[in-house]
Design an enzyme around this catalytic site. Structure first.
Site, PDB file in Angstrom:
ATOM      1  N   ASP A   1       0.811  -1.220   0.000  1.00 46.15           N
ATOM      2  CA  ASP A   1       0.000   0.000   0.000  1.00 46.15           C
ATOM      3  C   ASP A   1       0.845   1.272   0.000  1.00 46.15           C
ATOM      4  O   ASP A   1       0.493   2.275   0.624  1.00 46.15           O
ATOM      5  CB  ASP A   1      -0.977   0.007   1.204  1.00 46.15           C
ATOM      6  CG  ASP A   1      -1.758  -1.292   1.286  1.00 46.15           C
ATOM      7  OD1 ASP A   1      -2.213  -1.742   0.230  1.00 46.15           O
ATOM      8  OD2 ASP A   1      -1.889  -1.854   2.390  1.00 46.15           O
TER       9      ASP A   1
ATOM     10  N   HIS B   1      -3.803  -1.754  -6.799  1.00 45.07           N
ATOM     11  CA  HIS B   1      -2.888  -0.681  -7.199  1.00 45.07           C
ATOM     12  C   HIS B   1      -3.701   0.446  -7.821  1.00 45.07           C
ATOM     13  O   HIS B   1      -4.367   0.238  -8.838  1.00 45.07           O
ATOM     14  CB  HIS B   1      -1.857  -1.215  -8.207  1.00 45.07           C
ATOM     15  CG  HIS B   1      -0.974  -2.292  -7.639  1.00 45.07           C
ATOM     16  ND1 HIS B   1      -0.089  -3.015  -8.400  1.00 45.07           N
ATOM     17  CD2 HIS B   1      -0.837  -2.751  -6.378  1.00 45.07           C
ATOM     18  CE1 HIS B   1       0.546  -3.868  -7.624  1.00 45.07           C
ATOM     19  NE2 HIS B   1       0.099  -3.736  -6.398  1.00 45.07           N
TER      20      HIS B   1
HETATM   21  P1  IMP Z   1      -3.768 -12.817   1.630  1.00 45.61           P
HETATM   22  O1  IMP Z   1      -2.726 -12.349   0.652  1.00 45.61           O
HETATM   23  O2  IMP Z   1      -5.152 -12.359   1.282  1.00 45.61           O
HETATM   24  O3  IMP Z   1      -3.716 -14.299   1.896  1.00 45.61           O
HETATM   25  O4  IMP Z   1      -3.469 -12.105   3.043  1.00 45.61           O
HETATM   26  C1  IMP Z   1      -2.315 -12.404   3.819  1.00 45.61           C
HETATM   27  C2  IMP Z   1      -1.751 -11.137   4.500  1.00 45.61           C
HETATM   28  O5  IMP Z   1      -1.209 -10.244   3.513  1.00 45.61           O
HETATM   29  C3  IMP Z   1      -2.809 -10.330   5.255  1.00 45.61           C
HETATM   30  O6  IMP Z   1      -2.180  -9.761   6.414  1.00 45.61           O
HETATM   31  C4  IMP Z   1      -3.188  -9.237   4.269  1.00 45.61           C
HETATM   32  O7  IMP Z   1      -3.726  -8.095   4.879  1.00 45.61           O
HETATM   33  C5  IMP Z   1      -1.836  -8.956   3.604  1.00 45.61           C
HETATM   34  N1  IMP Z   1      -1.980  -8.416   2.250  1.00 45.61           N
HETATM   35  C6  IMP Z   1      -2.281  -9.104   1.127  1.00 45.61           C
HETATM   36  N2  IMP Z   1      -2.326  -8.272   0.070  1.00 45.61           N
HETATM   37  C7  IMP Z   1      -2.024  -7.052   0.523  1.00 45.61           C
HETATM   38  C8  IMP Z   1      -1.869  -5.774  -0.103  1.00 45.61           C
HETATM   39  O8  IMP Z   1      -1.994  -5.598  -1.317  1.00 45.61           O
HETATM   40  N3  IMP Z   1      -1.547  -4.731   0.725  1.00 45.61           N
HETATM   41  C9  IMP Z   1      -1.359  -4.892   2.057  1.00 45.61           C
HETATM   42  N4  IMP Z   1      -1.479  -6.060   2.671  1.00 45.61           N
HETATM   43  C10 IMP Z   1      -1.801  -7.129   1.925  1.00 45.61           C
END
Ligand code: IMP
Length: 435
Positions: free
Chosen positions: A20, A48
């Site tokens: 982010d 994004h």
């Molecule tokens: P997942 O990728 O949905 O399995 O989430 C696993 C971890 O990665 C969690 O803590 C999410 O909040 C974080 N996460 C996944 N994608 C993003 C992103 O694009 N920005 C920030 N955190 C992310």
């Protein structure tokens, strides 16, 4: 290693900490310098954003060069793709670039996110909870891929609609059987509603988008002198191996690994470009050690509009953490960095984390093996700053001091530019003329 002089180069852009950072805008700004933008990893868990003429476009799967009509855009082999959200996103982004579909190439090796994996992700979050996933089915999709039972785009390319259903059902029926045995209270009846649309959209995706061997394609482009920007999703500290386990994502996010997904040669790499917000944010599961006290957290969240672009979840805001940045830099080795959101500084004084006091009483300036070892954070105070909104090119004194602190701490890394606002044009490039 010998390189043909007609060969192009590749730059790798990635998020330095927890994601982010505003990578979308940086990619959009840099795209004119390249022929190709290649997104190697992750899927709809990423978000994004690019703000163009007052409207914000959010890309989840599609590379952030989407607004540029003359570029090739590749969704690479390490991606996890949900056909339903992919096509919704495409429809939205076509509003800014009607030619987009023709510019897109999707890897035959990309893994498909199925409704079952989404169901499992949602169920796991409710049952085991607190890992903070985006509930997009990401971890179960990569897990199935690692178990050699996942479904890849190439498995469906060229099949008739009927054969596609048969193929999906082979996977589905076994999965449902296992699910119902493991979790007798899980409801799979809802699945029937989502699966129909999902299957239909998978068919559309395969018919309408070029499915190719993107490793071969990217290498051919490189050999013919084309330059490629690799756009990493998420960020280094969310990497499935090097990130903050278990609160990390399930794809690789560090530049070395991003290059591996792209299948491009190491000797073709020119720049490794990190992007970081000047302050930190985190969403999901766990807070960073330098998390702000509630009052500052609230002020920064509001000023910086710190809500997830994928899930809308409020992000936790943290002070800049130099040992944490050092830790991420040591494993990713960028030579350039973009510092974003420098227009957001709603306080008179900032605090930089410079070390930690551990639970055993020791004070250290390196990130310990587990953040659970940290008792408290050692801060150094610095003045804040305010941008003159009518002149975003005049760098305020406090920000200059902060940027110098980055230069002093990381002398081998060039600050290539800073983000000074949400719009496309709010960026100051230090390594070339103002954009
Ligand atoms: P997942 O990728 O949905 O399995 O989430 C696993 C971890 O990665 C969690 O803590 C999410 O909040 C974080 N996460 C996944 N994608 C993003 C992103 O694009 N920005 C920030 N955190 C992310």
């Amino acid at each position: 290693m010998k390189q043909n002089k007609n060969t192009g180069y590749t730059d790798i852009l990635f998020g330095l900490l927890w994601g982010d950072e505003g990578k979308g805008k940086i990619v959009d700004t840099l795209t004119p310098d390249y022929n190709v933008v290649l997104r190697p990893n992750a899927g709809p868990n990423a978000g994004h954003s690019v703000e163009i003429e007052g409207k914000t476009y959010v890309a989840h799967h599609i590379p952030c060069g989407f607004a540029h009509e003359d570029k090739m855009l590749i969704c690479g082999s390490g991606m996890a793709i949900n056909p339903v959200s992919f096509l919704e996103e495409l429809g939205d982004l076509e509003k800014v670039n009607p030619n987009l579909r023709k510019q897109l190439y999707v890897s035959h090796q990309a893994t498909i996110i199925t409704p079952i994996q989404v169901l499992k992700d949602c169920y796991r979050e409710e049952l085991a909870g607190k890992l903070g996933s985006t509930k997009k089915g990401i971890s179960f999709t990569y897990a199935d891929d690692a178990l050699h039972i996942g479904l890849r785009i190439g498995d469906f390319a060229g099949l008739s609609a009927r054969a596609m259903v048969v193929k999906y059902n082979e996977y589905r029926n076994t999965q449902i059987e296992i699910l119902e045995k493991l979790y007798p209270d899980i409801s799979t009846t809802e699945l029937k509603n989502t699966e129909g649309k999902w299957m239909q959209q998978l068919e559309v995706l395969i018919q309408k988008i070029s499915i190719v061997d993107t490793v071969k394609l990217a290498n051919q482009l490189l050999s013919s002198g084309k330059n490629i920007l690799i756009e990493g999703a998420q960020a280094a500290l969310l990497d499935t191996r090097h990130g903050c386990y278990p609160y990390n994502t399930s794809s690789h996010t560090t530049p070395q690994m991003l290059l591996g997904y792209a299948g491009l040669p190491i000797h073709a790499v020119r720049d490794v470009i990190a992007v970081t917000k000047w302050y930190g944010t985190r969403v999901g599961g766990v807070n960073p050690p330098s998390t702000m006290l509630p009052e500052d957290n609230e002020v920064f969240r509001k000023a910086g509009n710190e809500f997830g672009s994928t899930t809308g979840r409020p992000r936790t805001c943290a002070w800049p953490d130099f040992p944490m940045m050092q830790h991420a830099i040591k494993m990713t080795h960028p030579n350039k960095i973009y510092v974003t959101k420098t227009d957001i500084c709603p306080v008179d004084e900032i605090q930089n984390a410079v070390g930690y006091v551990l639970k055993n009483g020791q004070t250290v300036t390196e990130v310990p093996m587990s953040s659970e070892h940290i008792e408290s954070v050692v801060y150094e105070k610095m003045p804040g700053w305010k941008f003159d909104p009518s002149d975003r090119s005049a760098i305020p004194k406090g920000l200059e001091v902060f940027l110098d602190t980055i230069r002093k701490n990381f002398p081998d890394i060039q600050i290539a530019g800073i983000g000074t606002g949400p719009a496309r044009e709010n960026i100051l490039m230090f390594d070339k003329a103002l954009v």
